[in-house]
Design a protein around this motif. Structure first.
Motif, PDB file in Angstrom:
ATOM      1  N   GLY A 407       0.811  -1.203   0.000  1.00 35.86           N
ATOM      2  CA  GLY A 407       0.000   0.000   0.000  1.00 35.86           C
ATOM      3  C   GLY A 407       0.848   1.258   0.000  1.00 35.86           C
ATOM      4  N   LEU A 408       1.944   1.249   0.777  1.00 39.11           N
ATOM      5  CA  LEU A 408       2.826   2.405   0.823  1.00 39.11           C
ATOM      6  C   LEU A 408       3.456   2.660  -0.544  1.00 39.11           C
ATOM      7  N   ASP A 409       3.984   1.593  -1.152  1.00 36.82           N
ATOM      8  CA  ASP A 409       4.627   1.737  -2.461  1.00 36.82           C
ATOM      9  C   ASP A 409       3.634   2.242  -3.498  1.00 36.82           C
ATOM     10  N   SER A 410       2.423   1.731  -3.455  1.00 39.91           N
ATOM     11  CA  SER A 410       1.409   2.144  -4.412  1.00 39.91           C
ATOM     12  C   SER A 410       1.030   3.608  -4.218  1.00 39.91           C
ATOM     13  N   PHE A 411       0.851   4.014  -2.956  1.00 42.08           N
ATOM     14  CA  PHE A 411       0.486   5.401  -2.673  1.00 42.08           C
ATOM     15  C   PHE A 411       1.583   6.354  -3.138  1.00 42.08           C
ATOM     16  N   ARG A 412       2.823   6.017  -2.848  1.00 37.71           N
ATOM     17  CA  ARG A 412       3.938   6.895  -3.228  1.00 37.71           C
ATOM     18  C   ARG A 412       4.057   6.985  -4.751  1.00 37.71           C
TER      19      ARG A 412
END
Length: 552
Positions: A407-412
């Motif tokens: 989720g973090l990688d996708s958001f960034r």
């Protein structure tokens, strides 16, 4: 004949259209009734006329009784399954918690919160023989008004171990249905979203209540509606007051969840037919004199109805990283008392703060995804934009908690904003909790939450951002499970707020795309699906409180 891929693509398209159509904007809201027709307000309780009622015992508690609320997260020794523990399970999950009264009106509150206090969720118990309750396998409908189980069918010839296998024989099942009319009466087309959020709250309420006697629960692989409806005895219902089968949850009295068995479990069609033939013909009560149809709700629900999803062990966070709660201030408050005294705040005092210790504990529990969201059986897919207003030792501003590395990688990758991405001191090093932008976040929190003061006058507010299009690409039923995850997080937020001496409330009214614009989200990778806020609650002095079952 359409291919399975074609059917899924059509269902995905319909759900995308439904979600877009039911968004609120600054200049207009989702299609709704426009006014409340009090003459057709739905009855909040479902009864089955003529069904034998087994009254359940009620165990009252005070704030000092064990187990402590915080102990639920560590796991407790398992108690045996019998009539008293089953009664306790329902009393601390779906029972009435109080009545509120003003001159000319009276309404009930429940342990599981609901959008508008309308309670579309109905609950069923399917179990083998239970000491003091039943000598044979039985299907019950839980009736909160009298805190009892309405018998829907006795199943003396049912091979319970075969139905449950490969799950442990001690397992029993909880089934959930939704009556969409209860929400659409007030909210119109957006009502399906609220029903699904309520379903997540209900699942979490069950998970917390089950943890008190040392039990655990898990969502079972999705059972198609044509199996689940007859299993729960709602197959013949039709029209706006019909109960739509949602999901099935297994409760494990031995404590540990056997995830490999959960993922392999399937509902045998022959046994479903056997159960369906034993269902009593008691008719459900009428909820409203007339109705206003909302066809898009039925179409969106049908799009999710037939697909089976996988259930897997939730992704485990690094168990070697230090837990914030080990350094947090100790607190002792009864789990049972806390659950039954949870309330939804209507107005904030605009002054109360949350301690850094309580906030840190809360963020860690949201991140670790143990109780109650582990019951959903997959990696976290809902992430949190946090508007910090009054948390001791933290500067006001906009923060972000990614509940998974994916989720973090996708958001960034998709955000168009330039953020600070500053790690927040005092949290585990591997916990992806960041300060995005410092400054007073109260005006924007209020504006995005339909201009509601409660979003700005508390200690903090939250926007729940779901991994949307990628998840629906895997399964259209993820539309339901994303909302369920958000609802379950809401229940965690409710109880943590109460344990910290504050009050919280879910906020279903927010301006969808303006939230996305704030976080720099321009496509459907993420979508806002729920808001929440917590702070110092003010009591409405016009209201009188009554005991939950003062009339029994």
């Amino acid at each position: 004949m359409a291919t399975e891929k074609g059917v899924n693509e059509k269902s995905q398209s319909l759900l995308f259209d439904y979600h877009q159509r039911t968004k609120h904007y600054f200049h207009r809201t989702a299609p709704g009734p426009g006014f409340l027709d009090w003459a057709t307000q739905p009855e909040p309780f479902r009864f089955y006329h003529g069904a034998p009622l087994h009254r359940l015992s009620r165990r009252e508690s005070d704030a000092r009784e064990t187990p402590d609320y915080d102990a639920l997260y560590k796991g407790l020794s398992a108690e045996p399954v019998k009539a008293e523990t089953i009664a306790d399970l329902f009393y601390h999950s779906f029972a009435l918690s109080a009545w509120k009264e003003i001159p000319g009106a009276r309404w009930a509150l429940r342990c599981n919160p609901s959008s508008g206090n309308l309670h579309p969720t109905e609950v069923y118990l399917l179990t083998g023989a239970v000491e003091g309750l039943s000598q044979v396998s039985t299907l019950y409908h839980y009736q909160p008004y009298q805190h009892g189980l309405e018998m829907r069918g006795e199943l003396p010839d049912l091979d319970w171990p075969a139905l449950i296998a490969p799950l442990p024989e001690s397992t029993f099942l909880i089934g959930f249905t939704s009556i969409y009319w209860r929400e659409s009466w007030k909210y119109g087309e957006r009502a399906l979203r609220y029903c699904l959020l309520d379903l997540g709250h209900a699942l979490a309420a069950l998970a917390y209540s089950a943890a008190v006697p040392g039990w655990r629960c898990a969502l079972l692989p999705v059972v198609a509606s044509n199996k689940l409806a007859p299993l729960l005895g709602v197959e013949g219902q039709s029209g706006p007051e019909a109960e739509h089968p949602d999901c099935l949850v297994a409760v494990f009295p031995e404590g540990n969840v056997p995830w490999s068995a959960v993922s392999e479990w399937q509902l045998d069609a022959t046994m479903v037919g056997e159960i369906a033939r034993s269902i009593r013909r008691d008719a459900p009560n009428r909820l409203s004199a007339s109705h206003r149809p909302w066809p898009i709700i039925e179409a969106a629900a049908d799009a999710m109805a037939c697909e089976r999803i996988k259930v897997t062990p939730p992704m485990r966070k690094n168990r070697d990283s230090p837990r914030v709660e080990t350094n947090a201030s100790a607190r002792s408050i009864s789990a049972r008392w806390l659950i039954r005294n949870r309330r939804s705040v209507q107005k904030m005092d605009g002054a109360s703060t949350m301690s850094r210790a309580d906030f840190s504990r809360l963020m860690e529990r949201l991140w670790r995804s143990d109780l109650p969201v582990a019951s959903l059986g997959r990696e976290s897919a809902v992430h949190l934009g946090v508007y910090v207003h009054r948390v001791e030792g933290m500067g006001p501003g906009l923060y972000f908690l990614a509940r998974s590395r994916v989720g973090l990688d996708s958001f960034r990758k998709v955000t168009t904003e330039t953020w600070r991405w500053q790690n927040v001191e005092g949290f585990p090093d591997d916990m992806p909790f960041y300060l995005l932008r410092e400054g007073d976040a109260r005006p924007v929190a209020k504006a995005l939450s339909c201009h509601q003061d409660i979003a700005s006058e508390g200690a903090f507010a939250i926007s729940m951002l779901a991994e949307f299009e990628p998840r629906l690409g895997r399964s259209v039923w993820e539309y339901a499970r994303l909302h369920m995850e958000a609802g379950a997080l809401g229940q965690l937020l409710y109880l943590e707020s109460e344990a910290a001496g504050l009050r919280g409330t879910g906020i279903g009214c927010f301006f969808d795309d303006p939230v996305h614009e704030l976080f720099g989200l321009s496509d459907r990778t993420f979508q806002a699906i729920y808001h929440f806020t917590a702070g110092g609650g003010l009591e409405d002095q016009r209201l009188t409180s009554l005991e939950a079952y003062y009339y029994l």
